[in-house]
Design a protein around this motif. Structure first.
Motif, PDB file in Angstrom:
ATOM      1  N   HIS A   1       0.861  -1.173   0.000  1.00 35.23           N
ATOM      2  CA  HIS A   1       0.000   0.000   0.000  1.00 35.23           C
ATOM      3  C   HIS A   1       0.905   1.232   0.000  1.00 35.23           C
TER       4      HIS A   1
ATOM      5  N   LEU B   1       1.574   3.726   2.004  1.00 36.86           N
ATOM      6  CA  LEU B   1       2.432   4.045   3.141  1.00 36.86           C
ATOM      7  C   LEU B   1       3.611   3.080   3.260  1.00 36.86           C
TER       8      LEU B   1
ATOM      9  N   HIS C   1       3.312  13.158   0.637  1.00 36.03           N
ATOM     10  CA  HIS C   1       2.202  12.560  -0.116  1.00 36.03           C
ATOM     11  C   HIS C   1       2.023  13.247  -1.469  1.00 36.03           C
TER      12      HIS C   1
ATOM     13  N   TYR D   1       1.960  10.159  -4.346  1.00 39.15           N
ATOM     14  CA  TYR D   1       0.752   9.679  -5.017  1.00 39.15           C
ATOM     15  C   TYR D   1       0.607  10.142  -6.466  1.00 39.15           C
TER      16      TYR D   1
ATOM     17  N   THR E   1      -7.841  -1.887  -4.550  1.00 47.52           N
ATOM     18  CA  THR E   1      -8.398  -1.317  -3.333  1.00 47.52           C
ATOM     19  C   THR E   1      -8.412  -2.355  -2.221  1.00 47.52           C
TER      20      THR E   1
ATOM     21  N   ASP F   1      -9.386  -1.233   1.100  1.00 49.85           N
ATOM     22  CA  ASP F   1     -10.595  -0.762   1.773  1.00 49.85           C
ATOM     23  C   ASP F   1     -10.896   0.634   1.250  1.00 49.85           C
TER      24      ASP F   1
ATOM     25  N   ARG G   1     -10.138   3.506   2.150  1.00 45.40           N
ATOM     26  CA  ARG G   1      -9.080   4.513   2.232  1.00 45.40           C
ATOM     27  C   ARG G   1      -7.718   4.027   1.755  1.00 45.40           C
ATOM     28  N   THR G   2      -7.577   2.737   1.496  1.00 46.25           N
ATOM     29  CA  THR G   2      -6.254   2.176   1.231  1.00 46.25           C
ATOM     30  C   THR G   2      -6.210   1.471  -0.117  1.00 46.25           C
ATOM     31  N   ASN G   3      -5.251   1.863  -0.924  1.00 46.14           N
ATOM     32  CA  ASN G   3      -4.996   1.201  -2.208  1.00 46.14           C
ATOM     33  C   ASN G   3      -3.735   0.359  -2.107  1.00 46.14           C
ATOM     34  N   PHE G   4      -3.655  -0.658  -2.943  1.00 44.84           N
ATOM     35  CA  PHE G   4      -2.413  -1.413  -3.072  1.00 44.84           C
ATOM     36  C   PHE G   4      -1.962  -1.340  -4.524  1.00 44.84           C
TER      37      PHE G   4
END
Length: 91
Positions: A22, A24, A40, A44, A60, A62, A64-67
């Protein structure tokens, strides 16, 4: 890959070296390497550009979080880059 910045190439290498990292996790790896904070606003947009170029896919985890994963094309580009580097650097 000739049209990527050095930072974008580093992003591609980090993504290829992890399993569906992800943002981060990618940021943490790059901060270790660069020994400075990666904002960021730098991370991004460059990840999005790699997606737009077809070198990376974004999924995705969730809301708020992408991979990120390297595409076949991205893998070929990394392999070609490694061959090109090897003709100049023999380690």
């Amino acid at each position: 890959m000739y049209d990527l910045t050095g930072f974008q190439r580093d992003l591609l290498y980090v993504i290829a070296g992890q399993e569906e990292p992800h943002g981060l996790a990618i940021k943490d790896e790059l901060e270790k390497y660069y020994e400075s904070e990666i904002h960021h606003g730098r991370l991004y947009p460059n990840l999005d550009e790699l997606v737009d170029k077809g070198l990376v896919e974004k999924g995705t985890l969730d809301k708020r979080t992408n991979f990120y994963t390297v595409t076949r094309r991205g893998t070929r580009e990394l392999e070609d880059r490694r061959q090109w580097e090897n003709q100049y650097v023999d380690l």
